[in-house]
Design a protein around this motif. Structure first.
Motif, PDB file in Angstrom:
ATOM      1  N   GLU A  47     118.674  70.528 -39.233  1.00 14.26           N
ATOM      2  CA  GLU A  47     119.003  68.876 -38.861  1.00 14.26           C
ATOM      3  C   GLU A  47     117.813  68.032 -38.865  1.00 14.26           C
ATOM      4  O   GLU A  47     117.940  66.909 -39.111  1.00 14.26           O
ATOM      5  CB  GLU A  47     119.737  69.141 -37.374  1.00 14.26           C
ATOM      6  N   ASP A  48     116.712  68.552 -38.291  1.00 14.25           N
ATOM      7  CA  ASP A  48     115.379  67.718 -38.094  1.00 14.25           C
ATOM      8  C   ASP A  48     115.241  67.296 -39.388  1.00 14.25           C
ATOM      9  O   ASP A  48     114.795  66.263 -39.690  1.00 14.25           O
ATOM     10  CB  ASP A  48     114.454  68.448 -37.376  1.00 14.25           C
ATOM     11  N   THR A  49     115.094  68.226 -40.518  1.00 11.80           N
ATOM     12  CA  THR A  49     114.782  68.143 -41.566  1.00 11.80           C
ATOM     13  C   THR A  49     115.586  66.891 -42.518  1.00 11.80           C
ATOM     14  O   THR A  49     115.120  65.945 -42.839  1.00 11.80           O
ATOM     15  CB  THR A  49     114.620  69.395 -42.659  1.00 11.80           C
ATOM     16  N   TRP A  50     116.669  66.909 -42.146  1.00  5.48           N
ATOM     17  CA  TRP A  50     117.736  66.133 -42.637  1.00  5.48           C
ATOM     18  C   TRP A  50     117.520  64.872 -42.129  1.00  5.48           C
ATOM     19  O   TRP A  50     117.499  63.825 -43.205  1.00  5.48           O
ATOM     20  CB  TRP A  50     119.432  66.578 -42.476  1.00  5.48           C
ATOM     21  N   ILE A  51     117.391  64.477 -40.879  1.00 10.44           N
ATOM     22  CA  ILE A  51     117.073  63.291 -40.546  1.00 10.44           C
ATOM     23  C   ILE A  51     115.861  62.825 -40.697  1.00 10.44           C
ATOM     24  O   ILE A  51     115.802  61.548 -41.294  1.00 10.44           O
ATOM     25  CB  ILE A  51     117.171  63.320 -38.828  1.00 10.44           C
ATOM     26  N   LYS A  52     114.938  63.585 -41.181  1.00 10.73           N
ATOM     27  CA  LYS A  52     113.545  63.056 -41.475  1.00 10.73           C
ATOM     28  C   LYS A  52     113.814  62.259 -42.992  1.00 10.73           C
ATOM     29  O   LYS A  52     112.832  61.516 -43.272  1.00 10.73           O
ATOM     30  CB  LYS A  52     112.674  64.011 -41.561  1.00 10.73           C
ATOM     31  N   ASN A  53     114.377  63.163 -43.723  1.00 14.13           N
ATOM     32  CA  ASN A  53     114.460  62.757 -45.081  1.00 14.13           C
ATOM     33  C   ASN A  53     115.380  61.739 -45.488  1.00 14.13           C
ATOM     34  O   ASN A  53     115.375  61.162 -46.392  1.00 14.13           O
ATOM     35  CB  ASN A  53     115.010  64.011 -45.934  1.00 14.13           C
ATOM     36  N   HIS A  54     116.156  61.293 -44.351  1.00 18.44           N
ATOM     37  CA  HIS A  54     117.222  60.206 -44.618  1.00 18.44           C
ATOM     38  C   HIS A  54     117.043  59.032 -43.591  1.00 18.44           C
ATOM     39  O   HIS A  54     117.756  58.326 -43.115  1.00 18.44           O
ATOM     40  CB  HIS A  54     118.673  60.908 -44.288  1.00 18.44           C
ATOM     41  N   GLN A  55     115.752  58.948 -43.134  1.00 20.33           N
ATOM     42  CA  GLN A  55     115.287  57.915 -41.953  1.00 20.33           C
ATOM     43  C   GLN A  55     115.607  56.363 -42.797  1.00 20.33           C
ATOM     44  O   GLN A  55     116.211  55.720 -41.952  1.00 20.33           O
ATOM     45  CB  GLN A  55     113.778  57.727 -41.980  1.00 20.33           C
ATOM     46  N   ALA A  56     115.389  56.247 -43.991  1.00 25.22           N
ATOM     47  CA  ALA A  56     115.381  54.870 -44.427  1.00 25.22           C
ATOM     48  C   ALA A  56     117.004  54.514 -44.444  1.00 25.22           C
ATOM     49  O   ALA A  56     117.497  53.491 -44.276  1.00 25.22           O
ATOM     50  CB  ALA A  56     114.699  54.608 -45.748  1.00 25.22           C
ATOM     51  N   MET A  57     117.661  55.483 -45.169  1.00 28.99           N
ATOM     52  CA  MET A  57     119.105  55.526 -45.325  1.00 28.99           C
ATOM     53  C   MET A  57     119.845  55.158 -44.080  1.00 28.99           C
ATOM     54  O   MET A  57     120.840  54.433 -44.009  1.00 28.99           O
ATOM     55  CB  MET A  57     119.827  56.500 -46.038  1.00 28.99           C
ATOM     56  N   LEU A  58     119.481  55.819 -42.917  1.00 25.00           N
ATOM     57  CA  LEU A  58     120.162  55.823 -41.577  1.00 25.00           C
ATOM     58  C   LEU A  58     119.912  54.495 -40.879  1.00 25.00           C
ATOM     59  O   LEU A  58     120.711  53.740 -40.559  1.00 25.00           O
ATOM     60  CB  LEU A  58     119.651  56.987 -40.663  1.00 25.00           C
TER      61      LEU A  58
END
Length: 266
Positions: free
Chosen positions: A150-161
């Motif tokens: 979960e942490d990795t996904w959020i880190k990799n999608h910061q800009a999109m989020l």
């Protein structure tokens, strides 16, 4: 039928509070019979909505009530699964035979074992597969791996989020005035304006904010159009991101949600 979406306790309380505020504004006759505390029994709230939702209630209120009632119903679905598992396990601890327990739920001895494993798997992994629980008895590290994913996904999608949240908040600013029901929208704005990267808590807050905006009177009053109104596009984009995040931990994602995820490049 698929597994219901999990509901956080904050989402449950938020749905009850929204129902109470709407009904306080339009129902002068039966309003006093609605349990309106945030920790009210959701069954009582649903009973009120089923009994007092006649033609005297504005259509937009009835529509918003349906959205929030389904949140309450999903909470109860999961609560019923937790209750059944509790008493099956208690029955075994208190010395009841498997066939005695099975007689109450309509299965045999092996059926009771499978049912316990299936419920444990459902409540732990959001999937009713007893094999998951049996394998997990020797794999306590699964929870840590999930958090890492979960942490990795959020880190990799910061800009999109951040882009999706900014679009959601922009549409909310146009449709929901200050002082209206926007507790979680405001909380989302605070969290995204804070310094540093977004953390895992941003996802449940985003879910609460999406529910809040989707059930607001201004959004419910919008007509269906082609192309969709910008707020509906913003909501769909956030739904797709939430679906993609859920898929990271093997949570069930609907076909429509998966299509939206693919459409935005996830």
């Amino acid at each position: 039928m698929g597994v219901r979406p999990k509901v956080h306790r904050e989402e449950l309380a938020g749905a009850i509070s929204r129902i109470a505020r709407r009904r306080a504004a339009v129902d002068d006759v039966h309003r006093d019979r609605l349990p309106d505390a945030a920790d009210s029994d959701p069954r009582e709230v649903l009973r009120y909505l089923r009994q007092f939702s006649g033609t005297d209630i504005p259509r937009w209120v009835l529509q918003a009530d349906v959205c929030d009632a389904l949140i309450l119903n999903n909470w109860l679905w999961w609560e019923d699964r937790r209750t059944e598992l509790h008493f099956l396990l208690e029955g075994r601890r208190r010395g009841l035979f498997l066939d005695q327990l099975g007689a109450q739920v309509g299965v045999g001895k092996q059926g009771v074992r499978d049912r316990i494993d299936r419920l444990e798997a459902l409540l732990r992994y959001d999937r009713p597969n007893e094999k998951l629980t049996r394998a997990a008895r020797a794999a306590a590290k699964v929870a840590d791996q999930r958090r890492t994913a979960e942490d990795t996904w959020i880190k990799n999608h910061q800009a999109m989020l951040r882009d999706a949240i900014a679009e959601l908040l922009e549409q909310a600013g146009r449709l929901v005035a200050d002082g209206e029901d926007r507790e979680w929208l405001d909380e989302l704005a605070v969290d995204t304006n804070a310094e540093g990267d977004l953390g895992r808590t941003i996802m449940p807050i985003l879910g609460l904010a999406v529910d809040e905006l989707r059930t607001s009177p201004a959004v419910l009053a919008l007509p269906a159009t082609r192309p969709p109104h910008p707020v509906h596009e913003a909501l769909a984009r956030c739904d797709a991101l939430r679906g993609a995040f859920a898929a990271v931990t093997d949570k069930p994602v609907g076909r429509a949600q998966r299509r939206r995820s693919e459409a935005i490049g996830l």
